[in-house]
Enzyme design. Sequence first.
Site, short mmCIF file in Angstrom:
data_model
loop_
_atom_site.label_atom_id
_atom_site.label_comp_id
_atom_site.label_asym_id
_atom_site.label_seq_id
_atom_site.Cartn_x
_atom_site.Cartn_y
_atom_site.Cartn_z
N HIS A 1 46.44 28.96 40.35
CA HIS A 1 46.62 29.49 39.04
C HIS A 1 47.71 30.81 38.97
CE1 HIS A 1 43.47 27.51 37.20
NE2 HIS A 1 42.60 27.87 38.07
N GLU B 1 48.14 25.98 31.97
CA GLU B 1 48.75 25.55 33.05
C GLU B 1 47.59 24.61 33.76
OE1 GLU B 1 47.24 26.67 36.37
OE2 GLU B 1 46.16 28.41 35.57
N SER C 1 42.43 22.66 38.74
CA SER C 1 41.79 23.36 37.86
C SER C 1 42.67 23.88 36.69
CB SER C 1 41.58 24.74 38.62
OG SER C 1 40.71 25.68 37.82
#
Length: 178
Positions: free
Chosen positions: A61, A139, A111
């Site tokens: 992330h 994203e 994720s």
Amino acid sequence: MEKIARSFECKEWDDKGTFSGYASVFGNIDSHGDIVAKGAFDDTLAEAKRTNTLPALLWQHGMEGAMPVGRWTSMHEDDSGLHVEGKIATKTARGADVYELMKMGALNGMSIGYRATSWIMHGKNHPARRTLKAVKLFEVSIVSDPSNGLARVDAVKSHDEGARLKRALAELAAAVRA
């Protein structure tokens, strides 16, 4: 002597760094208590098609800097979840590290980074906190510990696979000739 003829195609893996898997899986509860419903990505996918721009492909992330580690080449919903295909930038230091760890299976989680735009809140007697009906996807990351335990990389392609396939085909051809 009997012969069996089968046509097949052997392609050299010139697309080193490609992989695929599920960025999100529908119907199960993630570590935040959320369930993602089928159709939750419809708006994001429609916008991506309209603008020809898919969400970013990040590592963890972007916690170590939001520079992408590659790009998504395909993203679509099927009955299981959000299926993605991507290409890692293997000529960058971070991309090379991520790709090597993916090839050996040490890194296989995915994720999503999103903002929920429509959801159903559940009461105390429901195992989930909420069901996400629609999300704005910003994203999709390669991660070591995905929130949705079923969101995983399921295939990583490499030059090594092409070489192994060529060797196996050569051995098969030799065995057939013998």
